[in-house]
Design a protein around this motif. Structure first.
Motif, PDB file in Angstrom:
ATOM      1  N   PRO A   4      40.577 -14.043  38.146  1.00 29.38           N
ATOM      2  CA  PRO A   4      40.057 -12.668  38.042  1.00 29.38           C
ATOM      3  C   PRO A   4      38.933 -12.434  39.049  1.00 29.38           C
ATOM      4  CG  PRO A   4      39.567 -13.948  36.053  1.00 29.38           C
ATOM      5  CD  PRO A   4      40.344 -14.827  36.973  1.00 29.38           C
ATOM      6  N   ASP A   5      38.811 -11.187  39.512  1.00 29.12           N
ATOM      7  CA  ASP A   5      37.753 -10.875  40.464  1.00 29.12           C
ATOM      8  C   ASP A   5      36.406 -10.784  39.754  1.00 29.12           C
ATOM      9  OD1 ASP A   5      38.078  -8.482  39.151  1.00 29.12           O
ATOM     10  OD2 ASP A   5      38.145  -7.267  40.938  1.00 29.12           O
ATOM     11  N   THR A   6      35.356 -10.718  40.539  1.00 34.19           N
ATOM     12  CA  THR A   6      33.994 -10.713  39.998  1.00 34.19           C
ATOM     13  C   THR A   6      33.752  -9.532  39.072  1.00 34.19           C
ATOM     14  OG1 THR A   6      33.206 -11.847  41.984  1.00 34.19           O
ATOM     15  CG2 THR A   6      31.553 -10.761  40.632  1.00 34.19           C
ATOM     16  N   ALA A   7      34.240  -8.353  39.445  1.00 38.01           N
ATOM     17  CA  ALA A   7      34.030  -7.161  38.612  1.00 38.01           C
ATOM     18  C   ALA A   7      34.682  -7.330  37.247  1.00 38.01           C
ATOM     19  CB  ALA A   7      34.571  -5.926  39.311  1.00 38.01           C
ATOM     20  N   THR A   8      35.898  -7.887  37.210  1.00 40.53           N
ATOM     21  CA  THR A   8      36.590  -8.115  35.939  1.00 40.53           C
ATOM     22  C   THR A   8      35.822  -9.107  35.079  1.00 40.53           C
ATOM     23  OG1 THR A   8      38.710  -7.663  36.998  1.00 40.53           O
ATOM     24  CG2 THR A   8      38.771  -8.825  34.897  1.00 40.53           C
ATOM     25  N   ASP A  12      34.183  -8.250  31.449  1.00 36.26           N
ATOM     26  CA  ASP A  12      34.535  -9.069  30.284  1.00 36.26           C
ATOM     27  C   ASP A  12      33.275  -9.654  29.643  1.00 36.26           C
ATOM     28  OD1 ASP A  12      36.388 -10.412  28.522  1.00 36.26           O
ATOM     29  OD2 ASP A  12      35.872 -12.263  29.607  1.00 36.26           O
ATOM     30  N   ALA A  13      32.356 -10.120  30.477  1.00 34.90           N
ATOM     31  CA  ALA A  13      31.106 -10.681  29.960  1.00 34.90           C
ATOM     32  C   ALA A  13      30.288  -9.623  29.238  1.00 34.90           C
ATOM     33  CB  ALA A  13      30.284 -11.299  31.094  1.00 34.90           C
ATOM     34  N   ALA A  14      30.286  -8.396  29.766  1.00 35.51           N
ATOM     35  CA  ALA A  14      29.542  -7.307  29.127  1.00 35.51           C
ATOM     36  C   ALA A  14      30.134  -6.989  27.756  1.00 35.51           C
ATOM     37  CB  ALA A  14      29.566  -6.061  30.005  1.00 35.51           C
ATOM     38  N   ARG A  22      24.497 -18.797  29.219  1.00 33.97           N
ATOM     39  CA  ARG A  22      23.520 -18.412  30.234  1.00 33.97           C
ATOM     40  C   ARG A  22      23.961 -18.864  31.625  1.00 33.97           C
ATOM     41  NH1 ARG A  22      17.425 -17.944  30.433  1.00 33.97           N
ATOM     42  NH2 ARG A  22      16.923 -18.572  32.551  1.00 33.97           N
ATOM     43  N   ALA A  23      24.500 -20.091  31.712  1.00 30.69           N
ATOM     44  CA  ALA A  23      24.946 -20.627  33.001  1.00 30.69           C
ATOM     45  C   ALA A  23      26.086 -19.793  33.578  1.00 30.69           C
ATOM     46  CB  ALA A  23      25.379 -22.084  32.841  1.00 30.69           C
ATOM     47  N   ASP A  24      27.055 -19.415  32.741  1.00 29.40           N
ATOM     48  CA  ASP A  24      28.177 -18.586  33.222  1.00 29.40           C
ATOM     49  C   ASP A  24      27.679 -17.223  33.685  1.00 29.40           C
ATOM     50  OD1 ASP A  24      30.019 -20.563  32.767  1.00 29.40           O
ATOM     51  OD2 ASP A  24      30.705 -19.758  30.841  1.00 29.40           O
ATOM     52  N   LEU A  25      26.759 -16.652  32.932  1.00 34.00           N
ATOM     53  CA  LEU A  25      26.212 -15.353  33.306  1.00 34.00           C
ATOM     54  C   LEU A  25      25.449 -15.448  34.627  1.00 34.00           C
ATOM     55  CD1 LEU A  25      26.010 -12.432  32.479  1.00 34.00           C
ATOM     56  CD2 LEU A  25      23.990 -12.994  31.125  1.00 34.00           C
ATOM     57  N   GLN A  26      24.708 -16.520  34.811  1.00 37.48           N
ATOM     58  CA  GLN A  26      23.982 -16.720  36.071  1.00 37.48           C
ATOM     59  C   GLN A  26      24.942 -16.785  37.247  1.00 37.48           C
ATOM     60  OE1 GLN A  26      21.519 -20.208  35.285  1.00 37.48           O
ATOM     61  NE2 GLN A  26      19.790 -19.094  36.168  1.00 37.48           N
ATOM     62  N   ILE A  27      26.025 -17.518  37.085  1.00 44.82           N
ATOM     63  CA  ILE A  27      27.012 -17.648  38.154  1.00 44.82           C
ATOM     64  C   ILE A  27      27.612 -16.289  38.491  1.00 44.82           C
ATOM     65  CG2 ILE A  27      29.300 -18.572  38.707  1.00 44.82           C
ATOM     66  CD1 ILE A  27      28.467 -21.082  37.071  1.00 44.82           C
ATOM     67  N   MET A  28      27.999 -15.523  37.465  1.00 45.92           N
ATOM     68  CA  MET A  28      28.602 -14.210  37.693  1.00 45.92           C
ATOM     69  C   MET A  28      27.632 -13.261  38.384  1.00 45.92           C
ATOM     70  SD  MET A  28      30.940 -13.458  34.371  1.00 45.92           S
ATOM     71  CE  MET A  28      29.996 -14.302  33.130  1.00 45.92           C
ATOM     72  N   LEU A  29      26.368 -13.282  37.955  1.00 45.04           N
ATOM     73  CA  LEU A  29      25.379 -12.399  38.558  1.00 45.04           C
ATOM     74  C   LEU A  29      25.091 -12.792  40.014  1.00 45.04           C
ATOM     75  CD1 LEU A  29      22.941 -11.892  35.567  1.00 45.04           C
ATOM     76  CD2 LEU A  29      24.535 -10.225  36.533  1.00 45.04           C
ATOM     77  N   ARG A  30      25.063 -14.088  40.288  1.00 46.10           N
ATOM     78  CA  ARG A  30      24.851 -14.536  41.671  1.00 46.10           C
ATOM     79  C   ARG A  30      26.017 -14.128  42.563  1.00 46.10           C
ATOM     80  NH1 ARG A  30      20.371 -17.645  42.028  1.00 46.10           N
ATOM     81  NH2 ARG A  30      19.737 -18.745  40.153  1.00 46.10           N
ATOM     82  N   ARG A  31      27.244 -14.234  42.053  1.00 47.64           N
ATOM     83  CA  ARG A  31      28.416 -13.793  42.823  1.00 47.64           C
ATOM     84  C   ARG A  31      28.345 -12.297  43.095  1.00 47.64           C
ATOM     85  NH1 ARG A  31      33.304 -16.787  39.621  1.00 47.64           N
ATOM     86  NH2 ARG A  31      32.865 -18.897  40.329  1.00 47.64           N
ATOM     87  N   ALA A  32      27.975 -11.536  42.065  1.00 48.86           N
ATOM     88  CA  ALA A  32      27.876 -10.083  42.227  1.00 48.86           C
ATOM     89  C   ALA A  32      26.797  -9.736  43.256  1.00 48.86           C
ATOM     90  CB  ALA A  32      27.574  -9.417  40.890  1.00 48.86           C
ATOM     91  N   ALA A  33      25.656 -10.413  43.178  1.00 50.34           N
ATOM     92  CA  ALA A  33      24.570 -10.169  44.135  1.00 50.34           C
ATOM     93  C   ALA A  33      25.015 -10.502  45.555  1.00 50.34           C
ATOM     94  CB  ALA A  33      23.340 -10.997  43.755  1.00 50.34           C
ATOM     95  N   LEU A  34      25.749 -11.591  45.714  1.00 49.56           N
ATOM     96  CA  LEU A  34      26.241 -11.981  47.038  1.00 49.56           C
ATOM     97  C   LEU A  34      27.202 -10.934  47.588  1.00 49.56           C
ATOM     98  CD1 LEU A  34      26.315 -14.131  49.244  1.00 49.56           C
ATOM     99  CD2 LEU A  34      28.160 -15.238  47.981  1.00 49.56           C
ATOM    100  N   ARG A  35      28.085 -10.431  46.740  1.00 52.62           N
ATOM    101  CA  ARG A  35      29.025  -9.400  47.192  1.00 52.62           C
ATOM    102  C   ARG A  35      28.288  -8.120  47.587  1.00 52.62           C
ATOM    103  NH1 ARG A  35      34.614  -9.806  46.039  1.00 52.62           N
ATOM    104  NH2 ARG A  35      35.088 -11.833  45.170  1.00 52.62           N
ATOM    105  N   LEU A  36      27.292  -7.740  46.799  1.00 51.01           N
ATOM    106  CA  LEU A  36      26.514  -6.544  47.132  1.00 51.01           C
ATOM    107  C   LEU A  36      25.752  -6.732  48.434  1.00 51.01           C
ATOM    108  CD1 LEU A  36      25.134  -5.536  43.635  1.00 51.01           C
ATOM    109  CD2 LEU A  36      26.800  -4.286  45.005  1.00 51.01           C
TER     110      LEU A  36
END
Length: 96
Positions: A4-8, A12-14, A22-36
């Protein structure tokens, strides 16, 4: 099988925030920040780039700010995002 892509993943996490580690959320947020952060490399056709540059200059904004504004407006107008409703009795600080 595709991942699944980062947005999905973020959506799903939301939906299940209490179950996300917490670790999974950190990874997702870092990926989102990198894409932005890397979204600035978005290229358009020459005529669109010219129009973006001219509009950004007129409004005193950056190219990326204009792209964000245009996308948000389009998403609100097409009901992908909620529209900001102005309260008739609210303060407008001199703006309508």
């Amino acid at each position: 099988m595709t991942s699944p892509d980062t947005a999905t993943l973020l959506e799903d996490a939301a939906d299940r925030i209490a179950d996300v580690s917490r670790a999974d959320l950190q990874i997702m947020l870092r990926r989102a920040a990198l894409r932005l952060r890397n979204a600035g490399g978005l290229s358009m056709e020459d005529d669109v780039e010219d129009a973006l540059r001219d509009l950004a200059g007129e409004l005193g904004k950056t190219r990326n700010d204009m792209i964000r504004f245009i996308v948000r407006e389009w998403m609100e107008k097409n009901t992908y995002l909620p529209v900001h409703v102005l309260d008739e009795d609210g303060e407008v600080d001199g703006e309508a």
